[in-house]
Motif scaffolding. Sequence first.
Motif, PDB file in Angstrom:
ATOM      1  N   THR A 272       0.868  -1.185   0.000  1.00 58.59           N
ATOM      2  CA  THR A 272       0.000   0.000   0.000  1.00 58.59           C
ATOM      3  C   THR A 272       0.907   1.238   0.000  1.00 58.59           C
ATOM      4  OG1 THR A 272      -0.067   0.306   2.399  1.00 58.59           O
ATOM      5  CG2 THR A 272      -1.652  -1.268   1.458  1.00 58.59           C
ATOM      6  N   TRP A 273       0.309   2.426  -0.016  1.00 56.79           N
ATOM      7  CA  TRP A 273       1.096   3.669  -0.005  1.00 56.79           C
ATOM      8  C   TRP A 273       1.987   3.726   1.237  1.00 56.79           C
ATOM      9  CZ3 TRP A 273       1.577   7.804   3.364  1.00 56.79           C
ATOM     10  CH2 TRP A 273       0.801   7.704   4.516  1.00 56.79           C
ATOM     11  N   LEU A 297       7.196   3.775  -6.727  1.00 54.49           N
ATOM     12  CA  LEU A 297       6.324   4.946  -6.930  1.00 54.49           C
ATOM     13  C   LEU A 297       6.136   5.224  -8.426  1.00 54.49           C
ATOM     14  CD1 LEU A 297       4.730   7.245  -5.587  1.00 54.49           C
ATOM     15  CD2 LEU A 297       6.772   8.664  -5.745  1.00 54.49           C
ATOM     16  N   PHE A 303       2.194   1.941  -8.612  1.00 51.27           N
ATOM     17  CA  PHE A 303       1.609   3.164  -8.063  1.00 51.27           C
ATOM     18  C   PHE A 303       1.517   4.329  -9.054  1.00 51.27           C
ATOM     19  CE2 PHE A 303       2.921   0.761  -4.320  1.00 51.27           C
ATOM     20  CZ  PHE A 303       1.835   0.929  -3.485  1.00 51.27           C
ATOM     21  N   VAL A 309      -1.642   9.266  -6.298  1.00 49.15           N
ATOM     22  CA  VAL A 309      -1.028   7.970  -6.024  1.00 49.15           C
ATOM     23  C   VAL A 309      -2.125   7.056  -5.462  1.00 49.15           C
ATOM     24  CG1 VAL A 309       0.701   6.795  -4.577  1.00 49.15           C
ATOM     25  CG2 VAL A 309       1.135   9.117  -5.392  1.00 49.15           C
ATOM     26  N   THR A 311      -3.841   4.333  -3.156  1.00 48.35           N
ATOM     27  CA  THR A 311      -3.454   3.924  -1.795  1.00 48.35           C
ATOM     28  C   THR A 311      -3.028   2.460  -1.746  1.00 48.35           C
ATOM     29  OG1 THR A 311      -5.844   3.920  -1.449  1.00 48.35           O
ATOM     30  CG2 THR A 311      -4.593   5.611  -0.295  1.00 48.35           C
ATOM     31  N   SER A 313      -1.306  -0.773  -4.253  1.00 46.67           N
ATOM     32  CA  SER A 313      -0.671  -1.083  -5.540  1.00 46.67           C
ATOM     33  C   SER A 313      -1.662  -1.787  -6.479  1.00 46.67           C
ATOM     34  CB  SER A 313       0.542  -1.988  -5.288  1.00 46.67           C
ATOM     35  OG  SER A 313       0.851  -2.703  -6.454  1.00 46.67           O
ATOM     36  N   THR A 333      -2.878  11.363   1.702  1.00 45.29           N
ATOM     37  CA  THR A 333      -1.755  10.446   1.498  1.00 45.29           C
ATOM     38  C   THR A 333      -0.806  11.045   0.444  1.00 45.29           C
ATOM     39  OG1 THR A 333      -3.343   9.111   0.223  1.00 45.29           O
ATOM     40  CG2 THR A 333      -2.691   8.272   2.354  1.00 45.29           C
ATOM     41  N   ASN A 334      -1.387  11.724  -0.549  1.00 42.55           N
ATOM     42  CA  ASN A 334      -0.517  12.415  -1.513  1.00 42.55           C
ATOM     43  C   ASN A 334       0.343  13.476  -0.810  1.00 42.55           C
ATOM     44  OD1 ASN A 334      -1.468  10.943  -3.635  1.00 42.55           O
ATOM     45  ND2 ASN A 334      -2.313  12.641  -4.789  1.00 42.55           N
ATOM     46  N   ILE A 337       3.250  11.866   0.944  1.00 39.68           N
ATOM     47  CA  ILE A 337       4.268  11.421  -0.016  1.00 39.68           C
ATOM     48  C   ILE A 337       5.016  12.635  -0.580  1.00 39.68           C
ATOM     49  CG2 ILE A 337       4.677  10.178  -2.190  1.00 39.68           C
ATOM     50  CD1 ILE A 337       2.130   8.497  -1.537  1.00 39.68           C
TER      51      ILE A 337
END
Length: 393
Positions: A272-273, A297, A303, A309, A311, A313, A333-334, A337
């Motif tokens: 996951t992320w 990434l 991703f 992105v 969350t 894969s 979450t972006n 990152i």
Amino acid sequence: MRDLKHAVLKLFLENRRESGKYYYTVPSPASYPYQWFWDSCFHAIILSHFSPHDAKNEIFSLLSKQFDNGLIPHMIYWKKGKVINVNWGKDGTSSITQPPMIAYAVRQIFQTDGDLSFVRTVYPSLYHFYRYLLTERDPHEKHLVGIMNPDESGEDNSPRFDDPLNLPPTNTLKENTKRRFQLVDQNIDCKFDAPFCMRNFFWVKDVPFNAIMVKNMQVLAELAEKLGNNDDALYFTQKSKEISSAMRKHQLSHGLFWSVYGKRYQKIKVKTWAIFAPLFAGILTKEEAKELVKKHLLNKKEFWTDYPVPTVSRKEPSFDPKGFWRGPAWIATNWFIYKGLLNYGFVEEAKRIKESSLALIEKSGFREHFNPLTGEGEGAKNFTWGGLVIDMD
Ligand code: GLC
């Protein structure tokens, strides 16, 4: 960007609520009409761009409901509405927490207006909260902080928790929610005594939660130093290092960090992320970070979708582009990152995450989450987290 800032301000004014002397912002008027812990930390970060005064109010309302043991609940109902009427064994709040972003939010407010008296006012509550996490959530002093319910990760139905919940990789949101509410009932039975609940029902040492802890320990040390409290500064710096090395010891395998569960620290190898979360706290070496970004990434099969992105894969059997925390892109979450990439000097890649976040909002508005393949908006409307793009600067 100017238009966007204006739209964010409008959204925040619309979502603002008052209760007695307290002010807070609801994540979405129709779907989430209460106060949430990590949301309010995001709100404070966003509001610091407009009004440090309002950002402080968001923190004060959160802290007003801190428990005697230090926990800050992840939900404050203020006034109960029609949605999300869960029995958390408490009146007016939930009994679990969320990723501990509050020190970071406080520092950001302080960086905006330099008001040390605000830091002095909230510091004892922050100290109490992080001490709760460092002790009650790590009863054997292994230096990893545990969560006792997936909702404490902020990613309620993430496939990272399927194994610990004994669910298959293709469960529905309904099945998943049912299982998580069973856990809440068990938590109520054990009176939310964290060591006991974790030992008996659910004990995950999650990667993003611990990475956020590492970062916030560094930040809290900085705040302690500003207040002239050098003992605390040393203590929190030490904790930050201890968690960071425990993450490397128990969670790292072939360049990737995996959440672990149970007494044996079993790795949950679902991509996951979360594999990017350690970038946010500087836990990877430069070489490791480079590999991670290149191999995962920017990998179109994992991703790097049309609207990154995701969350989860694309390669995971649990990947579902519309599945709440099981695939969609979320702006928070972006944001993690984005900040993580900048820590390592990946300026170009960070810029691309920002552009993708802007494109998602432009195409679909302030939605809760987005299909990472088509950019379509899903979930709640008038959702505040989109405002984090103005903090991608
Ligand atoms: C959902 C999200 C959680 C968030 C809450 C309010 O439960 O999973 O992270 O805090 O909504 O926005």
